[in-house]
Write a protein that holds these residues in place. Structure first.
Motif, PDB file in Angstrom:
ATOM      1  N   ASN A  46       0.863  -1.035  -0.049  1.00 14.00           N
ATOM      2  CA  ASN A  46      -0.014  -0.179  -0.094  1.00 14.00           C
ATOM      3  C   ASN A  46       0.865   1.090  -0.012  1.00 14.00           C
ATOM      4  O   ASN A  46       1.613   1.644   1.083  1.00 14.00           O
ATOM      5  N   ILE A  47       0.943   1.624  -0.946  1.00 12.28           N
ATOM      6  CA  ILE A  47       1.746   2.989  -1.404  1.00 12.28           C
ATOM      7  C   ILE A  47       0.756   4.257  -1.122  1.00 12.28           C
ATOM      8  O   ILE A  47      -0.112   4.389  -1.759  1.00 12.28           O
ATOM      9  N   MET A  48       1.322   5.252  -0.168  1.00 13.77           N
ATOM     10  CA  MET A  48       0.578   6.638  -0.089  1.00 13.77           C
ATOM     11  C   MET A  48       1.035   7.517  -0.401  1.00 13.77           C
ATOM     12  O   MET A  48       2.463   7.626  -0.153  1.00 13.77           O
ATOM     13  N   PRO A  49       0.656   8.588  -1.034  1.00 17.83           N
ATOM     14  CA  PRO A  49       1.478   9.649  -1.346  1.00 17.83           C
ATOM     15  C   PRO A  49       1.999  10.401  -0.088  1.00 17.83           C
ATOM     16  O   PRO A  49       1.229  10.454   0.703  1.00 17.83           O
ATOM     17  N   GLY A  50       3.190  11.035  -0.326  1.00 14.14           N
ATOM     18  CA  GLY A  50       3.796  11.714   0.746  1.00 14.14           C
ATOM     19  C   GLY A  50       4.592  10.860   1.700  1.00 14.14           C
ATOM     20  O   GLY A  50       4.972  11.451   2.659  1.00 14.14           O
ATOM     21  N   THR A  51       4.155   9.741   1.820  1.00 12.29           N
ATOM     22  CA  THR A  51       5.229   8.730   2.690  1.00 12.29           C
ATOM     23  C   THR A  51       6.533   8.344   1.929  1.00 12.29           C
ATOM     24  O   THR A  51       6.530   7.859   0.937  1.00 12.29           O
ATOM     25  N   PRO A  52       7.669   8.505   2.754  1.00 15.00           N
ATOM     26  CA  PRO A  52       8.873   7.943   2.250  1.00 15.00           C
ATOM     27  C   PRO A  52       9.004   6.698   2.062  1.00 15.00           C
ATOM     28  O   PRO A  52       9.928   6.282   1.400  1.00 15.00           O
ATOM     29  N   LYS A  53       8.337   5.541   2.692  1.00 14.49           N
ATOM     30  CA  LYS A  53       8.466   4.427   2.628  1.00 14.49           C
ATOM     31  C   LYS A  53       7.307   3.585   2.807  1.00 14.49           C
ATOM     32  O   LYS A  53       6.404   4.008   3.438  1.00 14.49           O
ATOM     33  N   SER A  54       6.988   2.385   2.229  1.00 12.04           N
ATOM     34  CA  SER A  54       6.028   1.637   2.422  1.00 12.04           C
ATOM     35  C   SER A  54       6.526   0.167   2.572  1.00 12.04           C
ATOM     36  O   SER A  54       7.622  -0.309   2.410  1.00 12.04           O
ATOM     37  N   LYS A  55       5.689  -0.515   3.403  1.00 13.48           N
ATOM     38  CA  LYS A  55       5.941  -1.836   3.617  1.00 13.48           C
ATOM     39  C   LYS A  55       5.027  -2.993   3.066  1.00 13.48           C
ATOM     40  O   LYS A  55       4.027  -2.571   2.693  1.00 13.48           O
ATOM     41  N   VAL A  56       5.542  -4.195   2.605  1.00 14.04           N
ATOM     42  CA  VAL A  56       4.669  -5.390   2.086  1.00 14.04           C
ATOM     43  C   VAL A  56       3.743  -5.673   3.219  1.00 14.04           C
ATOM     44  O   VAL A  56       3.909  -5.885   4.159  1.00 14.04           O
ATOM     45  N   LYS A  57       2.244  -5.486   2.905  1.00 15.94           N
ATOM     46  CA  LYS A  57       1.116  -5.706   3.865  1.00 15.94           C
ATOM     47  C   LYS A  57       1.034  -7.182   3.766  1.00 15.94           C
ATOM     48  O   LYS A  57       0.275  -7.741   4.776  1.00 15.94           O
ATOM     49  N   SER A  58       1.110  -7.770   2.572  1.00 10.30           N
ATOM     50  CA  SER A  58       0.702  -9.272   2.556  1.00 10.30           C
ATOM     51  C   SER A  58       1.568  -9.956   1.525  1.00 10.30           C
ATOM     52  O   SER A  58       1.716  -9.384   0.417  1.00 10.30           O
ATOM     53  N   ARG A  59       2.084 -11.189   1.839  1.00  5.91           N
ATOM     54  CA  ARG A  59       2.691 -12.005   0.743  1.00  5.91           C
ATOM     55  C   ARG A  59       2.115 -13.325   0.426  1.00  5.91           C
ATOM     56  O   ARG A  59       1.711 -14.027   1.555  1.00  5.91           O
ATOM     57  N   ILE A  60       1.732 -13.700  -0.576  1.00  2.29           N
ATOM     58  CA  ILE A  60       1.226 -14.877  -0.984  1.00  2.29           C
ATOM     59  C   ILE A  60       1.923 -15.892  -1.720  1.00  2.29           C
ATOM     60  O   ILE A  60       2.769 -15.224  -2.871  1.00  2.29           O
ATOM     61  N   ILE A  61       2.525 -17.058  -1.613  1.00  3.26           N
ATOM     62  CA  ILE A  61       3.249 -17.781  -2.419  1.00  3.26           C
ATOM     63  C   ILE A  61       2.485 -18.867  -3.013  1.00  3.26           C
ATOM     64  O   ILE A  61       1.602 -19.624  -2.356  1.00  3.26           O
ATOM     65  N   LEU A  62       2.574 -18.937  -4.364  1.00  5.85           N
ATOM     66  CA  LEU A  62       1.650 -19.989  -4.954  1.00  5.85           C
ATOM     67  C   LEU A  62       2.710 -20.828  -5.899  1.00  5.85           C
ATOM     68  O   LEU A  62       3.820 -20.545  -6.293  1.00  5.85           O
ATOM     69  N   THR A  63       1.951 -22.038  -6.254  1.00  7.06           N
ATOM     70  CA  THR A  63       2.698 -22.728  -6.937  1.00  7.06           C
ATOM     71  C   THR A  63       2.581 -22.309  -8.559  1.00  7.06           C
ATOM     72  O   THR A  63       1.577 -21.612  -8.576  1.00  7.06           O
ATOM     73  N   PRO A  64       3.533 -22.886  -9.612  1.00 11.75           N
ATOM     74  CA  PRO A  64       3.120 -22.160 -10.888  1.00 11.75           C
ATOM     75  C   PRO A  64       1.682 -22.637 -11.481  1.00 11.75           C
ATOM     76  O   PRO A  64       0.979 -21.645 -11.945  1.00 11.75           O
ATOM     77  N   GLN A  65       1.150 -23.865 -10.812  1.00  9.53           N
ATOM     78  CA  GLN A  65      -0.172 -24.137 -11.236  1.00  9.53           C
ATOM     79  C   GLN A  65      -1.195 -23.232 -10.736  1.00  9.53           C
ATOM     80  O   GLN A  65      -2.222 -22.711 -11.451  1.00  9.53           O
ATOM     81  N   HIS A  66      -1.237 -22.944  -9.435  1.00 10.50           N
ATOM     82  CA  HIS A  66      -2.202 -22.130  -8.902  1.00 10.50           C
ATOM     83  C   HIS A  66      -1.875 -20.841  -9.233  1.00 10.50           C
ATOM     84  O   HIS A  66      -3.053 -20.058  -9.312  1.00 10.50           O
ATOM     85  N   ALA A  67      -0.788 -20.074  -9.565  1.00  7.20           N
ATOM     86  CA  ALA A  67      -0.661 -18.986  -9.896  1.00  7.20           C
ATOM     87  C   ALA A  67      -1.528 -18.809 -11.220  1.00  7.20           C
ATOM     88  O   ALA A  67      -2.232 -17.807 -11.953  1.00  7.20           O
ATOM     89  N   LYS A  68      -1.253 -19.723 -12.141  1.00  2.00           N
ATOM     90  CA  LYS A  68      -1.793 -19.783 -13.596  1.00  2.00           C
ATOM     91  C   LYS A  68      -3.492 -19.757 -13.343  1.00  2.00           C
ATOM     92  O   LYS A  68      -4.333 -19.341 -13.880  1.00  2.00           O
ATOM     93  N   ARG A  69      -3.925 -20.663 -12.384  1.00  2.00           N
ATOM     94  CA  ARG A  69      -5.253 -20.698 -12.267  1.00  2.00           C
ATOM     95  C   ARG A  69      -5.788 -19.387 -11.643  1.00  2.00           C
ATOM     96  O   ARG A  69      -6.831 -18.819 -11.831  1.00  2.00           O
ATOM     97  N   LEU A  70      -4.979 -18.587 -10.677  1.00  2.00           N
ATOM     98  CA  LEU A  70      -5.357 -17.209 -10.298  1.00  2.00           C
ATOM     99  C   LEU A  70      -5.698 -16.360 -11.258  1.00  2.00           C
ATOM    100  O   LEU A  70      -6.518 -15.524 -11.581  1.00  2.00           O
TER     101      LEU A  70
END
Length: 106
Positions: A46-70
């Protein structure tokens, strides 16, 4: 015979639980996607204007097959959305600056 159909139907059902904290969701306006031979990693930021730094809010790890289905499921849902609500405007991609936020002036 009716018992067989009932058993087959019950075997296809998946019981999915959604707790309150997860149900609230997390807003993201940037997804960074990386992959290796065995997995796709999608980081939601979530990048907000005027903020010098942003953090990853969520990480999802998928198999290649699930990535294709998504990818297919997202494409189908975008199509359904546009059929119901009109075309989603795809604005020119703005490059994500490495050092975003306000700049100082002397």
């Amino acid at each position: 015979m009716a018992e067989d159909k009932k058993t087959q139907k019950n075997q296809k059902q998946i019981n999915i639980e959604l707790d309150e904290a997860v149900a609230q969701g997390t807003y993201s306006n940037l997804a960074i996607i990386n992959h290796s031979v065995s997995e796709f990693v999608v980081d939601f930021v979530n990048i907000m204007p005027g903020t010098p730094k942003s953090k990853v809010k969520s990480r999802i790890i998928l198999t290649p097959q699930h990535a294709k289905r998504l990818a297919k499921a997202l494409a189908e849902n975008v199509k359904r959305f546009e059929n119901a609500h009109g075309v989603i405007k795809d604005y020119e991609r703005q490059p994500v600056p490495l050092n975003f936020g306000p700049t100082g002036q002397a």
